[in-house]
Each structure stands twice: as structure tokens, then as C-alpha cells.
Write an enzyme that holds these catalytic residues in place. Structure first.
Site, PDB file in Angstrom:
ATOM      1  N   GLU A 179     -49.515 -61.550   1.056  1.00 58.90           N
ATOM      2  CA  GLU A 179     -49.553 -63.009   1.168  1.00 58.90           C
ATOM      3  C   GLU A 179     -49.421 -63.393   2.640  1.00 58.90           C
ATOM      4  OE1 GLU A 179     -50.212 -64.440  -1.577  1.00 58.90           O
ATOM      5  OE2 GLU A 179     -49.622 -62.848  -2.972  1.00 58.90           O
ATOM      6  N   LYS A 181     -64.350 -79.438   5.726  1.00 56.03           N
ATOM      7  CA  LYS A 181     -64.444 -79.510   4.262  1.00 56.03           C
ATOM      8  C   LYS A 181     -65.736 -80.240   3.899  1.00 56.03           C
ATOM      9  CE  LYS A 181     -60.643 -80.283   1.878  1.00 56.03           C
ATOM     10  NZ  LYS A 181     -59.404 -80.902   1.341  1.00 56.03           N
ATOM     11  N   ALA A 207     -50.322 -76.422   7.231  1.00 56.96           N
ATOM     12  CA  ALA A 207     -50.022 -75.011   6.980  1.00 56.96           C
ATOM     13  C   ALA A 207     -50.992 -74.434   5.948  1.00 56.96           C
ATOM     14  CB  ALA A 207     -48.583 -74.855   6.486  1.00 56.96           C
ATOM     15  N   LYS A 209     -57.084 -71.952  -2.642  1.00 56.71           N
ATOM     16  CA  LYS A 209     -58.422 -72.533  -2.798  1.00 56.71           C
ATOM     17  C   LYS A 209     -59.200 -71.762  -3.864  1.00 56.71           C
ATOM     18  CE  LYS A 209     -58.354 -76.078  -0.134  1.00 56.71           C
ATOM     19  NZ  LYS A 209     -56.913 -76.236  -0.384  1.00 56.71           N
ATOM     20  N   LYS A 257     -55.284 -58.895  -2.630  1.00 53.63           N
ATOM     21  CA  LYS A 257     -54.996 -57.961  -3.720  1.00 53.63           C
ATOM     22  C   LYS A 257     -55.992 -56.816  -3.737  1.00 53.63           C
ATOM     23  CE  LYS A 257     -53.118 -61.746  -6.467  1.00 53.63           C
ATOM     24  NZ  LYS A 257     -53.294 -62.612  -7.645  1.00 53.63           N
ATOM     25  N   ASP A 294     -56.462 -59.620 -11.626  1.00 52.54           N
ATOM     26  CA  ASP A 294     -56.771 -60.972 -11.148  1.00 52.54           C
ATOM     27  C   ASP A 294     -58.072 -60.952 -10.362  1.00 52.54           C
ATOM     28  OD1 ASP A 294     -54.648 -62.379 -12.189  1.00 52.54           O
ATOM     29  OD2 ASP A 294     -53.383 -62.136 -10.433  1.00 52.54           O
TER      30      ASP A 294
END
Length: 407
Positions: free
Chosen positions: A45, A183, A260, A266, A286, A292
Site C-alpha cells: 500500500e 480528470k 493525498a 480508483k 497485489k 482480487d
């Protein structure tokens, strides 16, 4: 009754969006460790904020981390932590962050990765007659639709393409006023389930100080309009009153300095833009033993091959797993009323063509490779398979076998 005419919206974020910066860093770590050890276990992470980069999570990787071999360095092999830091900084440099509030070279870096829980390893690892089990419980979805050549929802497809174009122009210095954070949002009208035009378009993009006046904002809008015109099909542009470029005004402060970023925030951008369900977990950070990630990839692969085989115009796959258990607990195929073959027959055929255990998925798609950092921006799906095995889940090489199995 399903509607055939409607309006639908998807959004995307650029490689410089703070959450996407975190995703790319986490997947840089995944690639680094899989290159050292294809059987590595990684759950990384990342947090990024003003001039700070912070890693946390659990790992197991031969040649990188071993508490018994390297107790004096908390398990790390000599030089490895420095190498990870340099890889992370290189990823940020490639994105383009050289700002006072977030700079690839001067931001502080902390690595708090540590060893994987032995209890998790015991349930997941292959041993004796026990097959490799799933790394966690969960549900995963895959989706495909014939709306675009990539078999992706058109709203997300164009949202990604707009931002990819902005990034391409920035990296190639076609324009000199764009910064990495951006975006997009695309709203399309559908008639008889087919996208026919855009009804609203939104782009918010970080820019240099040179554009922080009325003339600069007009210059930015004019540039973004040319991108819309070149990316969208001819005749799709909506009226000027529903095209929004930096609707809040100035956007100088952005990226991790403005907001942050965290790994895994997302997930709808990563998948299908809201046109299909999403399972409980994110992908980035991962290794492929984590269902997942790997089961979401095989679900997309199966759904895409169903559509590519002409068995449906749209298809959703759901798989479910329990931690430590190899075989999926359930398989669901939904062709949304567009199928030419009974869905139960497809459900029965799929496990005969692809073994849907974690090891079977990794083997079929060739996932034990350093191929993940490239997935962490502009979507994990709807991409072109690479010669080195990247985006293998986008292949349609199962379509003929699937058709034959259902004759």
C-alpha cells in the site's frame, strides 16, 4: 424491463492523479519483487502527500526479504531498500512530478513493508496434496460489451482516451502548459443500447502558472476542445453549454500536494466505469496469487471471449472464493438478455476450458511476471496485449474453443 435508450456517464483520472500515483508506485514494487522471485507474495500500500511517499504492507520474496538470513537489517537483503526507493522515484519522475509540493528527487521516502503473516501463508501455499488456495475471500467480476472495438463501455473508453491524449501531448512537449494531474468525465446518450452522441464532457487539468489568467484559461479550453474533436467520433460533440473545462477555475496546485493519494481508491476507473459491478478489492499492489487481482483478470478474459465468440453482445462474469480454498465457490454468467446460448451451458463449459483455481489462472494467463506497473493508469482492461505477456487477459484466444464446446 431493461431500458434501451438512456444516458450514462463514466470518469477517468490521469497517471498524475494522486491516487493513481499511489497505484503506480505499489505496482512498481510488485514488478520489482516478481522480477526477483516469480513466486513472491506482495501486498503493498502507498500513501503520497506533500513531499512524502510512504509504503506499508506485507511481503515474502526470495533474494529480497528473509528475516532468518538478514536479521540485522530487519529481513532486507543488502542494497534492496535503496533499489526499491530508486525504482519508486523513477516512477514518479516518469509521471512528470518536479514540483515544489511533490518532486521525485526531493520528497521524503519511508518503507514500512514487512514479512507476510505465517498464518496466511499456511492457508494459501501449495503443499503435499493441497493445491494453492486463494489469498483471501471475495467476489470478482468481469465484463465485456460490443460498444467499442476493445469490448469496453464507450463512456469509459473515451474518458481514458481523452486523458491519454493530454498525457501524450505533455510528455511529447506538444504543449507546455499541462501538469500531470487531470480528470475527465464523458456522458453519452444511448439509443437501442448503442452510444450515439455525447451530452456532456468534463476535463479538469492541472496547469502551469502561465495559464492563470483569462487569456490562459481560454487557451486551455481551446486546446481541450481540439482533443475532444479528435478523440470522439465525428458529430458527437455536445453544445458548448455542456462542455466543462476546469469548471472551478484555476488548477495550479494538484497531485499529491493538492490531495493525498492512496492505493486502491480508483477501482471503478480501473475496471468498467460503473457499467458493471466491481468486487470487494482493488488490484494494484497485489501479486497474482491474490484473487482480487487475478480472478478479476480471468473474469474479464472469459467475458471478453464470450462476446468475441458471438455468444452475446454483453456479458458479466462473477467468481467467488474463500481464503485457502483453491476452487471457486461459484461461477455466474449473465448475458443481459443478449445471449445466443443458454447461460447455464456457458457456466458449465468455462471451468472445462480454464482451470479457475489461483494457480490455474496464473498459469493460463502467465501472470507471474513483472507486468503490472503499466496497468495502474488508464484502466486494467481494454488494453492491447503486450509481447512480454502484459495484458494477457485481453486476448480472445479462447473464443473458438468456447464456440466449439457449446455446439
Amino acid at each position: 424491463m431493461p431500458r434501451s435508450s438512456f444516458i450514462f456517464t463514466s470518469e477517468s483520472v490521469s497517471e498524475g492523479h494522486p491516487d493513481k500515483v499511489a497505484d503506480q508506485i505499489s505496482d512498481t514494487v510488485v514488478d520489482f519483487m516478481l522480477a526477483k522471485d516469480p513466486e513472491a507474495r506482495i501486498a503493498c500500500e502507498t500513501l503520497v502527500t506533500t513531499q512524502r511517499i510512504f509504503l506499508a504492507g506485507e511481503i515474502r520474496c526470495r533474494g529480497v526479504f528473509d528475516l532468518e538470513t538478514h536479521p540485522d537489517t530487519e529481513g532486507w537483503a543488502p542494497g534492496v531498500r535503496d533499489e526499491i526507493e530508486q525504482r519508486v522515484r523513477g516512477t514518479i519522475r516518469n509521471i512528470g512530478y518536479e514540483q515544489d509540493g511533490f518532486h521525485w528527487q526531493t520528497a521524503s521516502f519511508e518503507n514500512h513493508l514487512h514479512g507476510q503473516s505465517q498464518h496466511i501463508a499456511m492457508g494459501v501455499d501449495e503443499s503435499g496434496n493441497k493445491d494453492e488456495g486463494a489469498g483471501d475471500q471475495g467476489i470478482m467480476f468481469g465484463y465485456a460489451t460490443d460498444e467499442t472495438p476493445d469490448l469496453m463501455p464507450a463512456t469509459l473508453y473515451y474518458s481514458h482516451r481523452i486523458l491519454e491524449r493530454l498525457a501524450q501531448d505533455r510528455h511529447n512537449k506538444v504543449v507546455d502548459f499541462l501538469e500531470p494531474d487531470a480528470k475527465s468525465q464523458v456522458t453519452l446518450a444511448y439509443e437501442n443500447e448503442v452510444p450515439v452522441k455525447a451530452t456532456a464532457l468534463v476535463v479538469s487539468t492541472q496547469h502551469t502558472r502561465a495559464l492563470s489568467n483569462d487569456a490562459g484559461q481560454k487557451r486551455l479550453r481551446d486546446y481541450v476542445m481540439t482533443v475532444f474533436e479528435e478523440v470522439l467520433p465525428k458529430g458527437w460533440l455536445p453544445g458548448q453549454d455542456t462542455i466543462y473545462v476546469n469548471p472551478t477555475g484555476l488548477f495550479e496546485i494538484g497531485g499529491p500536494d493538492g490531495d493525498a493519494g492512496l492505493t486502491g481508491r480508483k477501482i471503478i476507473v480501473d475496471t468498467y466505469g460503473g457499467a458493471a459491478p466491481h468486487g470487494g478489492g482493488a488490484f494494484s499492489g497485489k501479486d497474482p496469487t491474490k484473487v482480487d487481482r487475478s480472478a478479476a483478470y480471468i473474469s474479464r478474459y472469459l467475458a471478453k471471449n464470450i462476446v468475441a465468440a458471438g455468444l452475446a453482445r454483453r456479458a458479466t462474469i462473477q467468481l467467488s472464493y474463500a481464503i485457502g480454498v483453491a476452487e471457486p465457490l461459484s461461477i455466474l454468467v449473465d448475458t443481459h438478455g443478449t445471449g445466443t446460448v443458454d447461460e447455464a451451458r456457458i457456466e458449465a463449459a468455462l471451468p472445462k476450458l480454464v482451470r479457475l483455481t489461483p494457480k490455474g489462472i496464473r498459469t493460463h494467463l502467465g501472470l507471474n511476471r513483472p507486468i503490472y506497473q503499466r496497468t495502474a493508469a488508464y484502466g486494467h482492461f481494454g488494453r492491447t496485449p503486450d509481447a512480454d505477456g502484459g495484458f494477457s487477459w485481453e486476448k480472445t484466444d479462447l473464443a473458438e474453443a468456447l464456440k466449439a464446446a457449446l455446439r
